[in-house]
Design a protein around this motif. Sequence first.
Motif, PDB file in Angstrom:
ATOM      1  N   GLY A  31       0.819  -1.207   0.000  1.00 63.43           N
ATOM      2  CA  GLY A  31       0.000   0.000   0.000  1.00 63.43           C
ATOM      3  C   GLY A  31       0.852   1.257   0.000  1.00 63.43           C
ATOM      4  O   GLY A  31       0.521   2.249  -0.646  1.00 63.43           O
ATOM      5  N   ASP A  32       1.972   1.221   0.715  1.00 59.90           N
ATOM      6  CA  ASP A  32       2.861   2.371   0.745  1.00 59.90           C
ATOM      7  C   ASP A  32       3.487   2.594  -0.628  1.00 59.90           C
ATOM      8  O   ASP A  32       3.666   3.730  -1.058  1.00 59.90           O
ATOM      9  N   MET A  33       3.810   1.512  -1.340  1.00 61.99           N
ATOM     10  CA  MET A  33       4.362   1.641  -2.684  1.00 61.99           C
ATOM     11  C   MET A  33       3.339   2.297  -3.613  1.00 61.99           C
ATOM     12  O   MET A  33       3.681   3.121  -4.451  1.00 61.99           O
ATOM     13  N   GLU A  34       2.073   1.945  -3.459  1.00 65.19           N
ATOM     14  CA  GLU A  34       1.036   2.595  -4.258  1.00 65.19           C
ATOM     15  C   GLU A  34       0.968   4.091  -3.949  1.00 65.19           C
ATOM     16  O   GLU A  34       0.731   4.903  -4.843  1.00 65.19           O
ATOM     17  N   ASN A  35       1.215   4.462  -2.700  1.00 66.95           N
ATOM     18  CA  ASN A  35       1.259   5.888  -2.344  1.00 66.95           C
ATOM     19  C   ASN A  35       2.422   6.599  -3.029  1.00 66.95           C
ATOM     20  O   ASN A  35       2.304   7.747  -3.435  1.00 66.95           O
ATOM     21  N   ARG A  36       3.578   5.929  -3.151  1.00 66.61           N
ATOM     22  CA  ARG A  36       4.726   6.525  -3.828  1.00 66.61           C
ATOM     23  C   ARG A  36       4.439   6.719  -5.314  1.00 66.61           C
ATOM     24  O   ARG A  36       4.831   7.721  -5.901  1.00 66.61           O
ATOM     25  N   ILE A  37       3.734   5.764  -5.933  1.00 61.37           N
ATOM     26  CA  ILE A  37       3.368   5.901  -7.342  1.00 61.37           C
ATOM     27  C   ILE A  37       2.412   7.076  -7.518  1.00 61.37           C
ATOM     28  O   ILE A  37       2.563   7.895  -8.425  1.00 61.37           O
ATOM     29  N   LYS A  38       1.441   7.179  -6.625  1.00 61.79           N
ATOM     30  CA  LYS A  38       0.486   8.291  -6.691  1.00 61.79           C
ATOM     31  C   LYS A  38       1.203   9.631  -6.491  1.00 61.79           C
ATOM     32  O   LYS A  38       0.897  10.620  -7.156  1.00 61.79           O
ATOM     33  N   GLU A  39       2.180   9.643  -5.586  1.00 63.36           N
ATOM     34  CA  GLU A  39       2.957  10.855  -5.339  1.00 63.36           C
ATOM     35  C   GLU A  39       3.687  11.288  -6.613  1.00 63.36           C
ATOM     36  O   GLU A  39       3.706  12.471  -6.955  1.00 63.36           O
TER      37      GLU A  39
END
Length: 147
Positions: A40-48
């Motif tokens: 989930g944190d990796m998905e946040n980095r992609i969104k960032e």
Amino acid sequence: MVAKAEWLGDKSNPRFVVTSFCEQTHPARALYEELYCARGDMENRIKEQQLDLFADPTSAHTLRANQLRLWFASVAYVLLNLLRHFGLRSTELERAQAGTIRLKLLKLAAIVRVSVRRVVLSLSAAAPVRELFARIAEQLRTVPAPS
């Protein structure tokens, strides 16, 4: 299967992770907190990267132009992460998102003078990030060169 039962205010927030990992090599807590939450944190980095560094759907007419835009966004993200890791360590922006760093640190007025040996940034005497810039510059100066 790993189940997490959580109650947020007035409603439940159950989580279930179904996996083929065995319990001996991947205990339930570590499986949920280190593998599932990291995803989930990796998905946040992609969104960032998409929202803050403009790696969004490209609209140029050629494939090469779109590819170049994505490369620029990717290089910007790598540089921002290196700045976060080495320059922003122990500052209020150490854990800031890319958009916050861009807004508070990189989007400001300065006079840039380039000479053969150095780049000099002249900030306004009233710049709120003046001390932060000096601290970041000092931290970057002490980063060991890669061997």
